[in-house]
Design a protein around this motif. Structure first.
Motif, PDB file in Angstrom:
ATOM      1  N   GLY A  39      12.285  41.006 -30.952  1.00 43.76           N
ATOM      2  CA  GLY A  39      13.229  42.105 -31.002  1.00 43.76           C
ATOM      3  C   GLY A  39      14.291  42.133 -29.934  1.00 43.76           C
ATOM      4  N   TYR A  40      14.724  40.969 -29.459  1.00 41.00           N
ATOM      5  CA  TYR A  40      15.801  40.904 -28.477  1.00 41.00           C
ATOM      6  C   TYR A  40      17.134  40.669 -29.186  1.00 41.00           C
ATOM      7  CZ  TYR A  40      12.419  40.906 -24.686  1.00 41.00           C
ATOM      8  OH  TYR A  40      11.418  41.274 -23.820  1.00 41.00           O
ATOM      9  N   HIS A  41      18.176  41.340 -28.704  1.00 38.48           N
ATOM     10  CA  HIS A  41      19.485  41.232 -29.342  1.00 38.48           C
ATOM     11  C   HIS A  41      20.226  39.960 -28.954  1.00 38.48           C
ATOM     12  CE1 HIS A  41      18.663  45.605 -28.624  1.00 38.48           C
ATOM     13  NE2 HIS A  41      18.920  45.649 -29.914  1.00 38.48           N
ATOM     14  N   GLY A  42      19.893  39.413 -27.772  1.00 43.09           N
ATOM     15  CA  GLY A  42      20.647  38.273 -27.277  1.00 43.09           C
ATOM     16  C   GLY A  42      19.852  37.421 -26.323  1.00 43.09           C
ATOM     17  N   VAL A  43      20.501  36.320 -25.888  1.00 43.62           N
ATOM     18  CA  VAL A  43      19.880  35.344 -24.986  1.00 43.62           C
ATOM     19  C   VAL A  43      20.923  34.910 -23.961  1.00 43.62           C
ATOM     20  CG1 VAL A  43      18.887  33.014 -24.826  1.00 43.62           C
ATOM     21  CG2 VAL A  43      18.263  34.509 -26.733  1.00 43.62           C
ATOM     22  N   GLU A  44      20.493  34.822 -22.718  1.00 41.29           N
ATOM     23  CA  GLU A  44      21.302  34.190 -21.677  1.00 41.29           C
ATOM     24  C   GLU A  44      20.850  32.737 -21.584  1.00 41.29           C
ATOM     25  OE1 GLU A  44      22.077  35.527 -17.184  1.00 41.29           O
ATOM     26  OE2 GLU A  44      20.251  34.349 -17.410  1.00 41.29           O
ATOM     27  N   LEU A  45      21.784  31.810 -21.749  1.00 38.79           N
ATOM     28  CA  LEU A  45      21.465  30.389 -21.761  1.00 38.79           C
ATOM     29  C   LEU A  45      21.659  29.776 -20.376  1.00 38.79           C
ATOM     30  CD1 LEU A  45      23.202  29.303 -25.085  1.00 38.79           C
ATOM     31  CD2 LEU A  45      20.741  29.597 -24.705  1.00 38.79           C
ATOM     32  N   ARG A  46      20.615  29.188 -19.841  1.00 40.45           N
ATOM     33  CA  ARG A  46      20.738  28.435 -18.598  1.00 40.45           C
ATOM     34  C   ARG A  46      21.523  27.159 -18.910  1.00 40.45           C
ATOM     35  NH1 ARG A  46      16.885  24.463 -15.897  1.00 40.45           N
ATOM     36  NH2 ARG A  46      17.641  24.390 -13.751  1.00 40.45           N
ATOM     37  N   ALA A  47      22.698  27.035 -18.328  1.00 40.18           N
ATOM     38  CA  ALA A  47      23.590  25.903 -18.621  1.00 40.18           C
ATOM     39  C   ALA A  47      23.336  24.796 -17.604  1.00 40.18           C
ATOM     40  CB  ALA A  47      25.044  26.351 -18.586  1.00 40.18           C
ATOM     41  N   HIS A  48      22.441  23.914 -17.960  1.00 43.07           N
ATOM     42  CA  HIS A  48      22.000  22.864 -17.039  1.00 43.07           C
ATOM     43  C   HIS A  48      21.600  21.648 -17.868  1.00 43.07           C
ATOM     44  CE1 HIS A  48      19.452  20.750 -14.105  1.00 43.07           C
ATOM     45  NE2 HIS A  48      20.090  21.435 -13.172  1.00 43.07           N
ATOM     46  N   PRO A  49      21.787  20.423 -17.339  1.00 37.97           N
ATOM     47  CA  PRO A  49      21.424  19.228 -18.112  1.00 37.97           C
ATOM     48  C   PRO A  49      19.964  19.173 -18.548  1.00 37.97           C
ATOM     49  CG  PRO A  49      22.852  18.614 -16.291  1.00 37.97           C
ATOM     50  CD  PRO A  49      22.532  20.064 -16.104  1.00 37.97           C
ATOM     51  N   GLU A  50      19.078  19.933 -17.894  1.00 41.15           N
ATOM     52  CA  GLU A  50      17.678  19.988 -18.327  1.00 41.15           C
ATOM     53  C   GLU A  50      17.507  20.751 -19.636  1.00 41.15           C
ATOM     54  OE1 GLU A  50      15.590  20.256 -13.878  1.00 41.15           O
ATOM     55  OE2 GLU A  50      15.647  22.013 -15.184  1.00 41.15           O
ATOM     56  N   GLU A  51      18.528  21.505 -20.011  1.00 45.93           N
ATOM     57  CA  GLU A  51      18.427  22.422 -21.146  1.00 45.93           C
ATOM     58  C   GLU A  51      19.236  21.918 -22.343  1.00 45.93           C
ATOM     59  OE1 GLU A  51      16.378  24.856 -20.991  1.00 45.93           O
ATOM     60  OE2 GLU A  51      15.970  24.791 -18.838  1.00 45.93           O
ATOM     61  N   PRO A  52      18.983  22.498 -23.535  1.00 44.21           N
ATOM     62  CA  PRO A  52      19.719  22.055 -24.723  1.00 44.21           C
ATOM     63  C   PRO A  52      21.213  22.343 -24.671  1.00 44.21           C
ATOM     64  CG  PRO A  52      17.747  23.306 -25.340  1.00 44.21           C
ATOM     65  CD  PRO A  52      17.918  23.468 -23.866  1.00 44.21           C
ATOM     66  N   VAL A  53      21.623  23.334 -23.884  1.00 40.30           N
ATOM     67  CA  VAL A  53      23.034  23.714 -23.815  1.00 40.30           C
ATOM     68  C   VAL A  53      23.559  23.511 -22.397  1.00 40.30           C
ATOM     69  CG1 VAL A  53      24.675  25.614 -23.995  1.00 40.30           C
ATOM     70  CG2 VAL A  53      22.899  25.346 -25.718  1.00 40.30           C
ATOM     71  N   HIS A  54      24.617  22.729 -22.264  1.00 38.91           N
ATOM     72  CA  HIS A  54      25.230  22.422 -20.972  1.00 38.91           C
ATOM     73  C   HIS A  54      26.636  21.886 -21.237  1.00 38.91           C
ATOM     74  CE1 HIS A  54      24.487  18.157 -21.797  1.00 38.91           C
ATOM     75  NE2 HIS A  54      23.299  18.550 -22.224  1.00 38.91           N
ATOM     76  N   PRO A  55      27.474  21.799 -20.216  1.00 32.08           N
ATOM     77  CA  PRO A  55      28.875  21.382 -20.449  1.00 32.08           C
ATOM     78  C   PRO A  55      29.051  19.971 -20.991  1.00 32.08           C
ATOM     79  CG  PRO A  55      28.719  22.596 -18.396  1.00 32.08           C
ATOM     80  CD  PRO A  55      27.305  22.345 -18.857  1.00 32.08           C
ATOM     81  N   GLY A  56      27.994  19.153 -20.971  1.00 35.99           N
ATOM     82  CA  GLY A  56      28.113  17.802 -21.495  1.00 35.99           C
ATOM     83  C   GLY A  56      28.029  17.697 -23.009  1.00 35.99           C
ATOM     84  N   LEU A  57      27.824  18.797 -23.703  1.00 39.06           N
ATOM     85  CA  LEU A  57      27.719  18.756 -25.167  1.00 39.06           C
ATOM     86  C   LEU A  57      29.042  18.355 -25.815  1.00 39.06           C
ATOM     87  CD1 LEU A  57      25.658  21.959 -26.128  1.00 39.06           C
ATOM     88  CD2 LEU A  57      24.827  19.657 -25.644  1.00 39.06           C
ATOM     89  N   SER A  58      28.926  17.616 -26.916  1.00 40.75           N
ATOM     90  CA  SER A  58      30.108  17.236 -27.689  1.00 40.75           C
ATOM     91  C   SER A  58      30.610  18.436 -28.487  1.00 40.75           C
ATOM     92  CB  SER A  58      29.742  16.117 -28.658  1.00 40.75           C
ATOM     93  OG  SER A  58      28.891  16.619 -29.688  1.00 40.75           O
ATOM     94  N   PRO A  59      31.840  18.359 -29.005  1.00 40.63           N
ATOM     95  CA  PRO A  59      32.342  19.461 -29.845  1.00 40.63           C
ATOM     96  C   PRO A  59      31.431  19.765 -31.033  1.00 40.63           C
ATOM     97  CG  PRO A  59      34.158  18.058 -29.180  1.00 40.63           C
ATOM     98  CD  PRO A  59      32.907  17.366 -28.712  1.00 40.63           C
ATOM     99  N   ASP A  60      30.887  18.732 -31.672  1.00 40.80           N
ATOM    100  CA  ASP A  60      29.999  18.965 -32.811  1.00 40.80           C
ATOM    101  C   ASP A  60      28.716  19.656 -32.377  1.00 40.80           C
ATOM    102  OD1 ASP A  60      31.791  17.862 -34.556  1.00 40.80           O
ATOM    103  OD2 ASP A  60      30.751  15.923 -34.738  1.00 40.80           O
ATOM    104  N   GLU A  61      28.173  19.262 -31.228  1.00 39.01           N
ATOM    105  CA  GLU A  61      26.943  19.890 -30.730  1.00 39.01           C
ATOM    106  C   GLU A  61      27.189  21.356 -30.375  1.00 39.01           C
ATOM    107  OE1 GLU A  61      24.557  16.157 -28.670  1.00 39.01           O
ATOM    108  OE2 GLU A  61      26.317  17.001 -27.634  1.00 39.01           O
ATOM    109  N   ARG A  62      28.352  21.633 -29.842  1.00 40.48           N
ATOM    110  CA  ARG A  62      28.698  23.019 -29.521  1.00 40.48           C
ATOM    111  C   ARG A  62      28.799  23.858 -30.801  1.00 40.48           C
ATOM    112  NH1 ARG A  62      32.620  22.829 -24.285  1.00 40.48           N
ATOM    113  NH2 ARG A  62      31.601  21.075 -23.273  1.00 40.48           N
TER     114      ARG A  62
END
Length: 262
Positions: free
Chosen positions: A26-49
């Motif tokens: 029942g959570y409305h949202g998620v804060e994503l840790r933006a780090h290479p250890e995680e699925p989401v980080h600045p190294g993602l390609s446009p398609d991955e984003r």
């Protein structure tokens, strides 16, 4: 107020699992840790984003923000820090996230001016993309009074504050004092609980010493209707109880605090 949790509590979990947990509990949202250890980080390609954004949209869960690691007040050259912030802002725009978190990390008497200069420069890029940069109450600037020394110098609507209730408490600041300082700048609030000032191992919400009820009461009294995000720091405390076991009770505890303060 809307409720979120940080992926710092489920380190390395795939987005499908993060979204399953958010929906199930029942959570409305998620804060994503933006780090290479995680699925989401600045190294993602446009398609991955695009794929990540689509996953969240399909699940009906919002991305509250990206928890990045630029240290905006740290000594050294400005450009690498500004570029790190810009990369996070670009990622946030691509994912549809409204906020990017940065740390202070100051080490000397020049920290306020360094941070303000870098944030002011990065703010122009953030404004173009509709993303807001939030300075977290943390390390060298752990109270609201500390944070506004920087934010007042910046004076840009795209730069605000992220209130981490543990750090302001450790800094000896009362919730009413923190809110009074940060209210013109406040993006969202990170809640958590710990056993004591000496033991910051994460606990279930309400099981520790942090003034969560007072924080929620202050926010409610002033009509603030933003996000409460549970930052359960399991990444740094691997012996802590797994977050998924606590999510439902945590949401219920926050709900009770909100009801009691209404």
């Amino acid at each position: 107020m809307k409720l979120a949790f940080s992926t710092l509590g489920v380190p390395g979990a795939p987005l499908s699992e993060v979204l399953r947990l958010a929906v199930a509990h029942g959570y409305h949202g998620v804060e994503l840790r933006a780090h290479p250890e995680e699925p989401v980080h600045p190294g993602l390609s446009p398609d991955e984003r695009a794929d990540a954004a689509a996953e969240f949209k399909a699940a009906g869960v919002e991305i509250l923000g990206l928890a990045g690691y630029p240290r905006v007040a740290a000594p050294g050259d400005d450009e690498p820090v500004i570029e790190e912030i810009r990369e996070l802002v670009d990622l946030a725009r691509d994912l549809g996230a409204p906020f990017v978190r940065v740390f202070p990390g100051g080490e000397d008497e020049h920290a306020d001016a360094i941070a303000a200069r870098r944030l002011g420069t990065a703010a122009e890029h953030a404004a173009d993309l509709g993303v807001r940069i939030l300075l977290e109450t943390h390390d060298s600037h752990r109270t609201g009074a500390d944070a506004i020394r920087v934010l007042g110098l910046v004076g840009h609507r795209q730069v605000g504050a992220l209130w981490d209730v543990m750090h302001t408490w450790l800094g000896g600041e009362q919730p009413q004092e923190t809110y009074a300082a940060l209210s013109p700048y406040l993006g969202y609030v990170q809640v958590k609980d710990i056993a004591s000032a000496e033991d910051s191992t994460p606990l279930a919400l309400g099981a520790g010493v942090l003034p969560l009820a007072e924080c929620v009461e202050v926010l409610t009294r002033h009509g603030w209707d933003g996000w409460l995000c549970w930052e359960y720091e399991r990444r740094w405390y691997e012996n802590a109880q797994p977050l998924p076991e606590l999510l439902s009770d945590g949401r219920e505890h926050l709900g009770r605090l909100l009801n009691d303060s209404a």
